[in-house]
Design a protein around this motif. Structure first.
Motif, PDB file in Angstrom:
ATOM      1  N   PRO A  22      29.115   6.396  17.382  1.00  0.00           N
ATOM      2  CA  PRO A  22      30.337   6.771  17.387  1.00  0.00           C
ATOM      3  C   PRO A  22      30.548   8.105  18.235  1.00  0.00           C
ATOM      4  O   PRO A  22      29.729   8.781  18.308  1.00  0.00           O
ATOM      5  N   LEU A  23      31.636   8.277  18.583  1.00  0.00           N
ATOM      6  CA  LEU A  23      32.114   9.608  19.527  1.00  0.00           C
ATOM      7  C   LEU A  23      31.781  10.803  18.834  1.00  0.00           C
ATOM      8  O   LEU A  23      31.025  11.598  19.291  1.00  0.00           O
ATOM      9  N   ALA A  24      31.983  10.724  17.685  1.00  0.00           N
ATOM     10  CA  ALA A  24      31.769  12.042  16.744  1.00  0.00           C
ATOM     11  C   ALA A  24      30.450  12.552  16.715  1.00  0.00           C
ATOM     12  O   ALA A  24      29.975  13.868  16.485  1.00  0.00           O
ATOM     13  N   LEU A  25      29.387  11.637  16.790  1.00  0.00           N
ATOM     14  CA  LEU A  25      27.863  11.871  16.764  1.00  0.00           C
ATOM     15  C   LEU A  25      27.435  12.288  18.178  1.00  0.00           C
ATOM     16  O   LEU A  25      26.350  12.787  18.146  1.00  0.00           O
ATOM     17  N   GLN A  26      28.303  12.008  18.966  1.00  0.00           N
ATOM     18  CA  GLN A  26      27.510  12.358  20.403  1.00  0.00           C
ATOM     19  C   GLN A  26      27.178  13.771  20.601  1.00  0.00           C
ATOM     20  O   GLN A  26      28.134  14.718  20.195  1.00  0.00           O
ATOM     21  N   GLY A  27      26.094  14.022  21.263  1.00  0.00           N
ATOM     22  CA  GLY A  27      25.515  15.616  21.468  1.00  0.00           C
ATOM     23  C   GLY A  27      25.009  16.003  20.187  1.00  0.00           C
ATOM     24  O   GLY A  27      24.374  16.976  20.359  1.00  0.00           O
ATOM     25  N   VAL A  53      25.889  18.922  24.723  1.00  0.00           N
ATOM     26  CA  VAL A  53      26.989  19.184  24.163  1.00  0.00           C
ATOM     27  C   VAL A  53      27.969  19.274  25.397  1.00  0.00           C
ATOM     28  O   VAL A  53      27.992  19.999  26.049  1.00  0.00           O
ATOM     29  N   GLY A  54      29.033  18.276  25.103  1.00  0.00           N
ATOM     30  CA  GLY A  54      30.004  18.159  26.205  1.00  0.00           C
ATOM     31  C   GLY A  54      29.355  17.946  27.385  1.00  0.00           C
ATOM     32  O   GLY A  54      28.811  16.981  27.479  1.00  0.00           O
ATOM     33  N   LYS A  55      29.718  18.795  28.498  1.00  0.00           N
ATOM     34  CA  LYS A  55      28.845  18.590  29.886  1.00  0.00           C
ATOM     35  C   LYS A  55      27.666  19.237  30.157  1.00  0.00           C
ATOM     36  O   LYS A  55      27.037  19.316  31.183  1.00  0.00           O
ATOM     37  N   ASP A  56      27.256  20.004  29.051  1.00  0.00           N
ATOM     38  CA  ASP A  56      26.054  20.915  29.193  1.00  0.00           C
ATOM     39  C   ASP A  56      24.936  20.311  28.496  1.00  0.00           C
ATOM     40  O   ASP A  56      24.928  19.650  27.448  1.00  0.00           O
ATOM     41  N   THR A  57      23.472  20.548  29.072  1.00  0.00           N
ATOM     42  CA  THR A  57      22.391  20.362  28.453  1.00  0.00           C
ATOM     43  C   THR A  57      21.751  21.463  27.924  1.00  0.00           C
ATOM     44  O   THR A  57      21.585  22.544  28.699  1.00  0.00           O
ATOM     45  N   LEU A  58      21.641  21.445  26.711  1.00  0.00           N
ATOM     46  CA  LEU A  58      21.148  22.645  25.831  1.00  0.00           C
ATOM     47  C   LEU A  58      19.702  22.655  25.363  1.00  0.00           C
ATOM     48  O   LEU A  58      19.417  21.530  24.722  1.00  0.00           O
ATOM     49  N   LEU A  59      18.541  23.602  25.633  1.00  0.00           N
ATOM     50  CA  LEU A  59      17.399  23.354  25.244  1.00  0.00           C
ATOM     51  C   LEU A  59      17.444  23.738  23.768  1.00  0.00           C
ATOM     52  O   LEU A  59      18.109  24.634  23.350  1.00  0.00           O
ATOM     53  N   ASP A  60      16.694  22.974  23.076  1.00  0.00           N
ATOM     54  CA  ASP A  60      16.760  23.171  21.667  1.00  0.00           C
ATOM     55  C   ASP A  60      15.392  22.319  20.837  1.00  0.00           C
ATOM     56  O   ASP A  60      15.442  21.414  20.722  1.00  0.00           O
ATOM     57  N   GLY A  61      14.428  23.355  20.728  1.00  0.00           N
ATOM     58  CA  GLY A  61      13.267  22.935  20.011  1.00  0.00           C
ATOM     59  C   GLY A  61      12.037  23.433  20.938  1.00  0.00           C
ATOM     60  O   GLY A  61      12.275  24.382  21.785  1.00  0.00           O
ATOM     61  N   PRO A  62      10.838  22.969  20.779  1.00  0.00           N
ATOM     62  CA  PRO A  62       9.618  23.257  21.309  1.00  0.00           C
ATOM     63  C   PRO A  62       9.829  23.236  22.800  1.00  0.00           C
ATOM     64  O   PRO A  62      10.440  22.297  23.521  1.00  0.00           O
ATOM     65  N   PHE A  63       9.292  24.134  23.616  1.00  0.00           N
ATOM     66  CA  PHE A  63       9.106  24.083  25.158  1.00  0.00           C
ATOM     67  C   PHE A  63       7.709  24.335  25.531  1.00  0.00           C
ATOM     68  O   PHE A  63       7.354  25.386  24.932  1.00  0.00           O
TER      69      PHE A  63
END
Length: 650
Positions: A22-27, A53-63
């Motif tokens: 569903p669209l609400a879960l995207q991102g 999130v939206g048009k951005d790619t956000l790092l989140d988690g181990p790197f």
């Protein structure tokens, strides 16, 4: 940031998520990337979690990102690195480690616990600590070690700083091979109390900076058991502003400290050590800023007196800059002028004016340039105008009556309207007046030198032209002598006429007295001589070209009486008109009507004619040959030959 570099790598995944959920879960879904990555100048293999999130790619988690190359190490050397930590909503967060290595190997290996081990030597940088929302939080260390055979041989640099939400706290320690710096901060990050610098293996303090709530009050240094103290000027009534203890603050100190003390303080160990520490932290901040959001730099804070610029002062600084830039162009042009530097050796007035320019450059422009630079660096607001002027002109500002530098002529330079310029006062307005006077003075000197330099420049150019003429004359005579042996009769007469024209022109030039007339005629001859050489080559080539044309205009014909193939001349009217009409016309032109004005025309005409003769050999020429039956006019022949060039008129 990495978000702008990697988001397009996952278009298909993002599209699949859009279709399947569903669209609400995207991102909200956490994705993972593993593969090559470049961060600034670093290229390696990376693995990290992210979300869209939206048009951005956000790092989140181990790197993690790393690079090492065993093959490169064994062959020569290897540059390795390792970045590891975690992100939270695109901010570096949690424990992080950074390693940078420059290693070589002696190619010797050991087998330990069923593994090959390679011993390396070089340098290893390592930084580690905790980040909170992109800011250092808690203790951070940055260490640079010299490695020999995989063991730490020596600590080259080490920094230990405690942060709280990006603000340095409590005590810190920075050391390198030569010295160690210790100091402390208040909870707001302001430098406080004594900051002490110790030379390696010495007990006594080599240098101390004394801060009081961020305000630097004095600097104390020790050399050869002698202690010197530099007291900073304090204005208790002035406003204060908090700034970073960085290169800009050191520039402010340059203006505040007495001239004799400035080099000793700013070239000492403490500023160098602080700068070295900032450079290492900058490396980490560049990496984190490229990946996500970061504010990693250890912003050591100090307080300084603040004297903000008002609108009139800002306008005055713009005027100072404008007049300085104009003056700088004129000054450098005159001081670096080859003609002026030669002329001043024999012309006293030129020497005086050159010395005036040098004096203006030294006493006006050099200090004004520092004002312009200080404004550009944003440090003028931290010194009083009186402190600025006293620093730049410690012996007082120059006068409108300018004495020549380096000569004892007894003369001075002064503008006719000098009384309109007022240099007195400790204001930016007085510096503006000084900058204007310098610009108008230089403009006046430039105008007075213009005629001298133009005349001198033309004289130097004339000398160069005469030298070139001599070289060209010798070259032409040598060429004529060398080709004369290969020609006879009228061709020889033509070559002699070319030599006569060259000699006659040079003789005419030598009788001229007016410089401008000689200059123009010399340039004309310089252009003429190469054409005379080209004409000499063309005349000398005529016999050879005629032989080639005779061979070309022949066909093999079967002779039944001798049962052989014999050569027979073809297109005789074409070759006849060339040898009996055109060539004599060219040679007659050389002997009777040759000049520098038409020599290039004749050369091109001879070249085009020979080229057209080679083309006509393979063309259908029956109609042309009928028209040439009784034609003896060279201009009409060339017209029939379709030689597109204007021929000379009789």
């Amino acid at each position: 940031m990495i978000g702008f570099k990697t988001k397009y790598l996952f278009i298909s995944v993002r599209f699949a998520l859009f279709v399947c959920f569903p669209l609400a879960l995207q991102g909200q879904e956490t994705l993972h990337y593993a593969g090559p990555l470049q961060v600034g100048k670093y290229k390696g293999e990376a693995g990290y979690d992210y979300k869209i999130v939206g048009k951005d790619t956000l790092l989140d988690g181990p790197f993690i990102m790393e690079r090492s190359n065993l093959e490169a190490l064994l062959e020569n050397e290897d540059s390795s690195f390792l970045f590891s930590g975690t992100f939270k909503d695109h901010f570096a967060d949690g424990f992080w480690r950074f390693q940078f290595g420059e290693f070589q190997s002696n190619s010797q290996t050991q087998v330990i616990d069923y593994q090959y081990r390679v011993l390396v030597s070089g340098t290893q940088e390592e930084a580690s600590g905790t980040l909170k929302s992109g800011k250092p939080d808690g203790p951070w260390t940055y260490t640079v070690n010299r490695i020999k055979d995989s063991e730490v041989e020596k600590i080259l640099f080490k920094s230990s700083i405690v942060f709280e939400d990006g603000v340095p706290q409590r005590s810190f320690r920075v050391e390198n091979e030569n010295s160690t710096l210790v100091g402390r901060f208040l909870r707001n990050g302001l430098a406080h109390d004594e900051w002490s610098l110790y030379a390696t293996d010495e007990v006594e303090t080599a240098e101390s900076w004394f801060f009081n709530d961020g305000l630097l009050e004095k600097i104390q240094s020790r050399e050869n058991d002698e202690v010197s103290v530099v007291q900073l000027p304090l204005d208790t009534t002035a406003q204060r502003k908090t700034i970073n203890l960085d290169a800009r603050f050191l520039k402010v100190l340059q203006l505040l400290l007495p001239t004799n003390d400035t080099p000793n303080v700013l070239e000492s160990g403490m500023p160098k050590l602080l700068t070295e520490n900032a450079q290492y932290y900058q490396k980490i901040d560049d990496i984190l800023s490229e990946l996500g959001e970061s504010a990693f730099l250890p912003e050591f804070k100090v307080e300084v007196a603040h004297f903000p610029l008002d609108s009139s002062e800002t306008a005055q600084l713009d005027s100072i800059k404008s007049h300085f830039e104009k003056s700088k162009i004129i000054s450098e042009s005159l001081l670096n002028s080859t003609q002026l530097n030669i002329l001043k050796l024999s012309d006293e007035e030129a020497l005086f004016q050159y010395s005036v320019v040098s004096s203006i450059s030294e006493n006006f422009l050099n200090p004004v340039e520092k004002v312009v630079d200080c404004h550009k660096q944003g440090i003028l607001e931290f010194v009083t105008r009186e402190q600025l002027i006293r620093k730049l002109w410690p012996f007082g500002k120059p006068s409108t009556r300018i004495e020549a530098t380096g000569i004892d002529s007894g003369k001075t330079f002064v503008l006719p309207n000098a009384e309109r310029f007022e240099f007195d006062g400790n204001t930016l307005s007085s510096i503006e007046q000084l900058a204007k006077y310098a610009a108008f003075s230089l403009d006046s000197v430039q105008q007075s030198l213009e005629d001298k330099l133009t005349k001198e420049q033309r004289q130097q150019e004339l000398i160069a032209l005469e030298e070139e003429l001599i070289v060209q004359s010798k070259g032409l005579n040598h060429l004529i002598d060398s080709v004369s042996n290969n020609v006879t009769g009228i061709n020889t007469d033509a070559l002699l006429q070319i030599r006569a024209l060259a000699d006659r022109s040079l003789s005419e030039y030598s009788t001229m007295e007016e410089v401008s007339t000689k200059f123009d005629y010399a340039r004309e001859l310089v252009n003429c001589y190469p054409q005379l050489k080209a004409l000499t080559d063309a005349v000398a080539a005529l016999p050879t070209q005629w032989e080639e044309l005779q061979q070309s205009y022949q066909d093999g014909v079967w002779n039944p009486f001798t049962s052989t193939v014999m050569n027979e001349e073809v297109k005789r009217r074409i070759t006849a008109v060339y040898s009996k009409v055109l060539v004599p016309y060219f040679l007659e032109w050389v002997q009777s009507d040759l000049s520098c004005d038409n020599v290039d025309e004749l050369v091109v005409l001879m070249q085009n004619t020979y080229r057209r003769m080679t083309e006509l050999r393979n063309e259908e020429t029956s109609k042309l040959e009928r028209k040439l039956r009784k034609e003896q006019d060279p201009k009409m022949v060339m017209q029939l030959f379709n030689i597109q060039y204007q021929v000379k008129e009789n």
